[in-house]
Design a protein around this motif. Structure first.
Motif, PDB file in Angstrom:
ATOM      1  N   ALA A 142      -3.641  -3.889  -9.133  1.00  0.00           N
ATOM      2  CA  ALA A 142      -3.934  -2.746  -8.403  1.00  0.00           C
ATOM      3  C   ALA A 142      -5.104  -2.381  -8.241  1.00  0.00           C
ATOM      4  O   ALA A 142      -6.275  -2.554  -9.134  1.00  0.00           O
ATOM      5  N   GLN A 143      -5.522  -1.788  -7.140  1.00  0.00           N
ATOM      6  CA  GLN A 143      -6.899  -1.412  -6.975  1.00  0.00           C
ATOM      7  C   GLN A 143      -6.729   0.105  -5.995  1.00  0.00           C
ATOM      8  O   GLN A 143      -5.869   0.179  -5.101  1.00  0.00           O
ATOM      9  N   PRO A 144      -7.443   0.862  -6.228  1.00  0.00           N
ATOM     10  CA  PRO A 144      -7.418   2.240  -5.527  1.00  0.00           C
ATOM     11  C   PRO A 144      -7.964   2.234  -4.337  1.00  0.00           C
ATOM     12  O   PRO A 144      -8.911   1.509  -3.876  1.00  0.00           O
ATOM     13  N   ASN A 173      -1.208  10.656 -10.349  1.00  0.00           N
ATOM     14  CA  ASN A 173      -0.427  10.991  -9.327  1.00  0.00           C
ATOM     15  C   ASN A 173      -1.465  11.533  -7.938  1.00  0.00           C
ATOM     16  O   ASN A 173      -2.501  11.966  -8.154  1.00  0.00           O
ATOM     17  N   GLY A 174      -0.916  11.085  -6.844  1.00  0.00           N
ATOM     18  CA  GLY A 174      -1.576  11.451  -5.540  1.00  0.00           C
ATOM     19  C   GLY A 174      -2.639  10.253  -5.222  1.00  0.00           C
ATOM     20  O   GLY A 174      -3.275  10.429  -4.055  1.00  0.00           O
ATOM     21  N   GLN A 175      -2.882   9.172  -6.052  1.00  0.00           N
ATOM     22  CA  GLN A 175      -3.743   8.089  -5.590  1.00  0.00           C
ATOM     23  C   GLN A 175      -3.205   7.377  -4.443  1.00  0.00           C
ATOM     24  O   GLN A 175      -1.987   7.141  -4.396  1.00  0.00           O
ATOM     25  N   SER A 176      -3.923   6.965  -3.587  1.00  0.00           N
ATOM     26  CA  SER A 176      -3.584   5.855  -2.681  1.00  0.00           C
ATOM     27  C   SER A 176      -4.063   4.492  -3.289  1.00  0.00           C
ATOM     28  O   SER A 176      -4.982   4.186  -3.656  1.00  0.00           O
ATOM     29  N   ALA A 196       0.940  -1.182   0.120  1.00  0.00           N
ATOM     30  CA  ALA A 196      -0.039  -0.198   0.044  1.00  0.00           C
ATOM     31  C   ALA A 196       0.865   1.143  -0.126  1.00  0.00           C
ATOM     32  O   ALA A 196       1.923   1.208   0.611  1.00  0.00           O
ATOM     33  N   GLY A 197       0.559   2.171  -0.658  1.00  0.00           N
ATOM     34  CA  GLY A 197       1.285   3.399  -0.809  1.00  0.00           C
ATOM     35  C   GLY A 197       0.653   4.458  -1.618  1.00  0.00           C
ATOM     36  O   GLY A 197      -0.573   4.290  -2.361  1.00  0.00           O
TER      37      GLY A 197
END
Length: 436
Positions: free
Chosen positions: A123-125, A97-100, A54-55
């Motif tokens: 991947a999932q937001p 950019n900026g998504q977790s 996670a990041g």
């Protein structure tokens, strides 16, 4: 036990390559960089199975190959990640950019560079990262204040003579800007105002740099805030409120040249002009030198042609004047004008004589008419005029009475008399009339 595991456990290559005890440090059998990275690749990829990480997403890059390169980070660390084109094509959302983000994949050692990265298979937001949230919140507040309004934008001067650039004097941005400016500008002064463009305290140095630029006299034509590209964290000082307000309040037209084309900061929105790169800023501030030179040459040729045409026209007029009789035989024109004046004088006199003769005839005719109508002519034929005491002419017998004094005018004078009797005329009867 494998040679790679022995290497990691003991920190030496003695077990891996059976080096003799006297060969201190393994100098007799040094491994190459490729071999070392190969051992690390085997150990790391065998030790860490695929896992979820996670990041917050930053530094997203989309090359033509279709693969996706980005960085996953948290408050204290970061890791590079790659997503192959086949995985990207299956993503149900667009990575920004900026998504977790939650990423599933395995660790891989890229032996060519000796770096490790996460190869993402899924991947999932999770939402928007903390920095991106702060960015959007401040952006909305400043937008509501009108700091980004289009009507606030000021145009850049067409031919600036004095500009300043606020940036790091040792960075690539100033080098790129000066190289591009040297190709474009004809003659201008460039002031470099040093500022820290990354890290703690950078926003304050940028704000002070803008204030210093506003105080330079004579007044500058434009101020440029510049730095090269970077992650959201690297560019964060250009999203801080003091910097954004300093750009918006600067009395000099401002240009923001922060990051690359995909990077948009609040400084870009507040500035009068946004440039994609420091090089682009130089092309926007300074006009194209070759274009100006060509235009000046074109105008010079037009001016030369216009001057030649004007001189030719003036020469033709001068030659025409030179051929004019007034300059060749000036007295001839004087004589001609003198003769013309004499002729006009004679014509005027003749006209006056004719007018006088016609007037004399009209006067004689009028006098004859008046004489014919004059009462004196009538008196000369034996008639007289009788006036009463009031001086009025007596035209009827009823206007006089007995013993009334009257005055009679005859040829040669007048005399007074007294009426002794008044005798009216007998009535006359016409043909067919009868009297009783």
């Amino acid at each position: 036990m494998s040679s790679s595991q022995s290497f990691l456990r003991d920190g030496s290559l003695n077990d891996a390559y059976d080096l003799p005890p006297g060969d201190a440090g393994g100098v007799g059998r040094a491994v190459s960089v490729s071999e070392l990275n190969g051992h690390l690749k085997a150990v790391v990829e065998a030790t860490f199975p695929p896992l979820w990480v996670a990041g917050e997403v930053t530094d997203v890059t989309r090359p033509r190959s279709g693969h996706l390169y980005f960085t996953l980070k948290d408050d204290d660390s970061q890791i590079r990640a790659i997503m192959w084109r086949s995985v990207v094509s299956r993503l149900p959302f667009k990575l920004e950019n900026g998504q977790s983000l939650l990423c599933f994949g395995g660790l891989e050692i890229y032996t060519v560079r000796g770096t490790y990265q996460l190869v993402v298979r899924k991947a999932q937001p999770q939402g928007v990262g903390a920095l991106q949230q702060a960015f959007e919140k401040l952006k909305a507040r400043l937008h509501s204040e009108g700091l980004f309004a289009a009507e606030r934008k000021r145009p850049l001067p067409k031919h600036p003579r004095r500009i300043a650039i606020v940036t790091s004097p040792s960075g690539a941005a100033i080098h790129d800007f000066l190289v591009a400016a040297r190709r474009n500008m004809l003659s201008a002064e460039i002031f470099v105002i040093p500022a820290q463009v990354q890290g703690a305290g950078a926003a304050e140095t940028i704000r002070r740099g803008l204030q210093a630029a506003a105080m330079i006299r004579p007044k500058l034509d434009a101020v440029i805030v510049a730095r090269g590209g970077g992650s959201l964290e690297d560019l964060w000082c250009f999203n801080e409120e003091p910097v954004v307000r300093a750009i918006a309040e600067c009395p000099v037209p401002t240009v923001s040249a922060v990051g690359h084309e995909i990077d948009v900061t609040l400084a870009d929105l507040a500035a009068d002009v946004r440039a994609l790169t420091p090089t682009d800023a130089a092309t926007k501030v300074f006009p194209d030198r070759d274009g100006i030179t060509q235009r000046v040459d074109h105008l010079d040729r037009r001016l030369q042609r216009a001057m030649q045409l004007t001189m030719e026209l003036r020469r033709q007029k001068l030659e025409a004047l030179e051929r004019h009789p007034m300059f060749k035989r000036p007295m001839e024109i004087v004589h001609l004008r003198s003769r013309l004046m004499d002729e006009l004088e004679m014509r005027a006199r003749q006209a006056m004589d004719r007018q006088m003769e016609r007037a004399r005839h009209r006067l004689a005719n009028s006098a004859a008419q008046l004489s014919a109508l004059s009462p004196l002519k009538t008196l000369a034929r034996g008639y007289s005029v009788t006036l009463n005491q009031s001086g009025q002419a007596v035209t009827h017998v009823d206007q006089v009475t007995d013993q009334q004094q009257v005055e009679t005018i005859v040829v040669g004078g007048r005399f007074s008399s007294v009426v002794t009797s008044v005798i009216p005329d007998e009535p006359r009867f016409g043909r067919g009339d009868s009297a009783e």
